[in-house]
Scaffold this active site. Structure first.
Site, PDB file in Angstrom:
ATOM      1  N   LYS A 111      -6.855   8.985  19.236  1.00  0.00           N
ATOM      2  CA  LYS A 111      -7.802  10.024  18.803  1.00  0.00           C
ATOM      3  C   LYS A 111      -9.253   9.581  18.999  1.00  0.00           C
ATOM      4  O   LYS A 111     -10.102  10.383  19.380  1.00  0.00           O
ATOM      5  CB  LYS A 111      -7.577  10.380  17.327  1.00  0.00           C
ATOM      6  N   LYS A 194       7.123  18.356  31.846  1.00  0.00           N
ATOM      7  CA  LYS A 194       7.352  18.887  30.504  1.00  0.00           C
ATOM      8  C   LYS A 194       6.739  20.258  30.310  1.00  0.00           C
ATOM      9  O   LYS A 194       5.603  20.497  30.733  1.00  0.00           O
ATOM     10  CB  LYS A 194       6.723  17.903  29.515  1.00  0.00           C
ATOM     11  N   LYS A 197       1.966  23.808  26.242  1.00  0.00           N
ATOM     12  CA  LYS A 197       0.881  24.807  26.372  1.00  0.00           C
ATOM     13  C   LYS A 197      -0.366  24.216  27.003  1.00  0.00           C
ATOM     14  O   LYS A 197      -1.174  24.924  27.554  1.00  0.00           O
ATOM     15  CB  LYS A 197       0.569  25.469  25.036  1.00  0.00           C
TER      16      LYS A 197
HETATM   17  P1  AMP Z   1       4.103  20.454  20.126  1.00  0.00           P
HETATM   18  O1  AMP Z   1       3.619  21.692  19.431  1.00  0.00           O
HETATM   19  O2  AMP Z   1       3.832  20.441  21.593  1.00  0.00           O
HETATM   20  O3  AMP Z   1       3.668  19.208  19.409  1.00  0.00           O
HETATM   21  O4  AMP Z   1       5.692  20.463  20.009  1.00  0.00           O
HETATM   22  C1  AMP Z   1       6.358  20.497  18.784  1.00  0.00           C
HETATM   23  C2  AMP Z   1       7.767  19.988  18.988  1.00  0.00           C
HETATM   24  O5  AMP Z   1       8.461  20.807  19.945  1.00  0.00           O
HETATM   25  C3  AMP Z   1       7.847  18.580  19.548  1.00  0.00           C
HETATM   26  O6  AMP Z   1       7.853  17.597  18.561  1.00  0.00           O
HETATM   27  C4  AMP Z   1       9.174  18.587  20.284  1.00  0.00           C
HETATM   28  O7  AMP Z   1      10.239  18.342  19.396  1.00  0.00           O
HETATM   29  C5  AMP Z   1       9.287  20.005  20.776  1.00  0.00           C
HETATM   30  N1  AMP Z   1       8.870  20.160  22.185  1.00  0.00           N
HETATM   31  C6  AMP Z   1       7.652  20.504  22.655  1.00  0.00           C
HETATM   32  N2  AMP Z   1       7.662  20.605  23.999  1.00  0.00           N
HETATM   33  C7  AMP Z   1       8.912  20.303  24.412  1.00  0.00           C
HETATM   34  C8  AMP Z   1       9.577  20.232  25.673  1.00  0.00           C
HETATM   35  N3  AMP Z   1       8.959  20.527  26.810  1.00  0.00           N
HETATM   36  N4  AMP Z   1      10.879  19.865  25.698  1.00  0.00           N
HETATM   37  C9  AMP Z   1      11.545  19.597  24.553  1.00  0.00           C
HETATM   38  N5  AMP Z   1      10.988  19.648  23.331  1.00  0.00           N
HETATM   39  C10 AMP Z   1       9.697  20.001  23.240  1.00  0.00           C
END
Ligand code: AMP
Length: 331
Positions: A111, A194, A197
């Site tokens: 961070k 991956k 967003k």
């Molecule tokens: P984020 O909001 O990107 O931090 O994602 C929240 C949770 O969603 C993460 O901790 C993962 O468990 C899951 N996640 C996000 N992106 C992916 C992805 N492309 N493939 C699998 N799990 C994902």
């Protein structure tokens, strides 16, 4: 039965990666365990959102979680800031957290690099707030990704330190929750590893996307000129399309395109048309519920109230007991 806790950052709409990587497991878990799911709006203040964005993001995530199948009666789905007891425990834990160990935390170092203009104390004490989130319900299992393992270790450290300091065995040690199956990674549409967003425009399919938007993004997905030798190994972008099909399409559909690939007859245009169709069919019921729930103010506030009441009941019990252990007495 375990007490399971997971936090969700209120940062934008949910995509298929969030659904297959996390949410689907949460939906299954609520039938077997005592589950707490919270929207981490206190945590989000480290990046200084505007009041309008803060509320809108929290509401959107709440609506999407409800729409996807989290049941406010079965599990405790709540907004973190609805449970101020968390902050009291955060303060107690901060009294026994050392600046040195917080500074050594990998996510803090990251961070500092990412936002050098805003290195606030909230960032430094992120691990104590996360420990408070977990310990406030005396959770035993926390579903975490690799990036959160260090924070979970710190939650164990803080809980154990409290137990030692006050010569009690109050906080159980929270462990990483293993869903019992391999964690799947959902790839993006632009050939990258991956779905996410922040991985660029068109990379992610959101649960709230309209059919036309889904079709457009899928048709633009990165492919190549096609295989030239039977049973050729697939390059990453092609593996990604197959992996996406694996999660949303019927097994027969997947094996049909596998055969087409292996015999060098594949037409990616046809495959993407089918993939878009299956993604639309998969997200359709969720999208419809997102719209219906979002328009139903009474339902949203009822769900939030049920979550708040259950979470506060659990949290205030912990705070009562912790105050007693520490030695606070009322006059
Ligand atoms: P984020 O909001 O990107 O931090 O994602 C929240 C949770 O969603 C993460 O901790 C993962 O468990 C899951 N996640 C996000 N992106 C992916 C992805 N492309 N493939 C699998 N799990 C994902």
């Amino acid at each position: 039965m375990e007490t399971v806790l997971s936090g969700i950052r209120p940062t934008g709409n949910l995509h298929l990666g969030n659904y297959f990587g996390a949410l689907r497991n949460f939906i299954d878990m609520q039938n077997e365990h005592n589950c707490f799911f919270f929207i981490a709006d206190y945590h989000s203040l480290t990046t200084h959102p505007t009041p309008h964005d803060l509320h809108g993001n929290v509401r959107q995530i709440l609506v999407e979680y409800l729409a996807a199948g989290l049941d406010p009666e079965k599990s405790t789905l709540y907004v973190q800031s609805d449970v101020p007891e968390v902050i009291e425990l955060y303060l107690f834990l901060n009294m026994n957290a050392y600046v040195g160990e917080l500074e050594r935390c990998t996510s803090f170092k990251d961070k500092i690099r990412q936002q050098p203009e805003n290195v606030n104390a909230g960032l430094l004490t992120y691990p104590t707030l996360m420990a408070a989130d977990i310990l406030i319900h005396r959770a035993t299992k926390v579903p975490v990704g690799k990036d959160q393992e260090q924070h979970l270790e710190m939650a164990r450290t803080f809980g154990n330190r409290f137990n030692r300091l006050y010569n009690c065995n109050y906080f159980p040690e929270p462990q990483a929750f293993n869903f019992g199956k391999e964690l799947i990674k959902i790839p993006g549409l632009n050939g990258s590893g991956k779905m996410g967003k922040s991985e660029g425009e068109g990379n992610a399919i959101f649960l709230a996307d309209e059919p036309e938007a889904i079709r457009k993004k899928v048709m633009k997905a990165v492919t190549d000129a096609g295989p030239t030798v039977p049973n050729q190994a697939k390059p990453e972008a092609i593996q990604n399309i197959f992996q996406l099909m694996r999660v949303v399409s019927a097994p027969e559909t997947l094996s049909y395109f596998e055969e087409q690939y292996n015999s060098c007859h594949i037409r990616y245009g046809d495959m993407k048309k089918q993939l878009a169709q299956d993604m639309i069919a998969f997200t359709e019921p969720i999208r419809e519920r997102i719209k219906a729930i979002s328009a139903d103010e009474a339902y949203v506030s009822r769900a939030a109230r049920i979550g708040r009441e259950k979470a506060r009941e659990s949290a205030s019990k912990t705070i009562r007991e912790v105050r007693e252990i520490i030695g606070f007495k009322s006059f």
